[in-house]
Design a protein around this motif. Structure first.
Motif: not given
Length: 156
Positions: A38-48
């Motif tokens: 759910q957090q991944l879907e909400k946040s448009p952050e860059n995952h590295v």
């Protein structure tokens, strides 16, 4: 407080308690995984993803320089300009040395010739806003620790 069980009941109790413990941990893991999704879907952050292999370099004696070919891998969700830096501690300040930059990339790999007698930290930085996105390090350890040398005097 003590309970007395016959041999058959003790085994059943133990089996049920192990089964219940396994269920509660798997349910907790599912809940945690759902929250992460759910957090991944909400946040448009860059995952590295950023790693250095091997993460530990081993020299023979304490204080000696360790030599290795370190493979540095990184991947990112967002395609942009990135730079790989070495973070070095100089006497009173921290210095960043640029190793390599990539334009419009979302992942790459580089082989770095590691030569050091202390830990080196690597940083992945976004070129557009000069912000450090991820860090990893290569530790240095030794097979033999430093021992005081005994001096033996010989005539011949």
């Amino acid at each position: 407080m003590s309970f007395k069980f016959s041999k058959g009941h003790a085994k059943k109790w133990l089996l049920l308690s192990c089964l219940f413990a396994g269920l509660t941990s798997s349910v907790a893991a599912e809940i945690t995984q759902e929250k992460q999704v759910q957090q991944l879907e909400k946040s448009p952050e860059n995952h590295v993803s950023f790693s250095a292999q091997p993460a530990n370099c081993i020299a023979l004696r304490y204080g000696r320089t360790c030599y290795a070919n370190v493979k540095i891998n990184w991947t990112s969700d967002i395609k942009q300009d990135y730079c790989l830096l070495i973070k070095q501690e100089k006497t009173a300040r921290t210095v960043q040395q640029n190793i390599k930059c990539w334009k419009s990339s979302n992942g790459n790999e580089i082989i770095f010739n590691f030569e050091s007698n202390k830990k080196i930290e690597f940083q992945l930085m976004s070129s557009k806003d000069k912000q450090v996105i991820a860090e990893t390090a290569v530790e240095v350890s030794w097979v033999h620790e430093a021992t005081p040398r005994k001096r033996r005097w010989r005539i011949f």
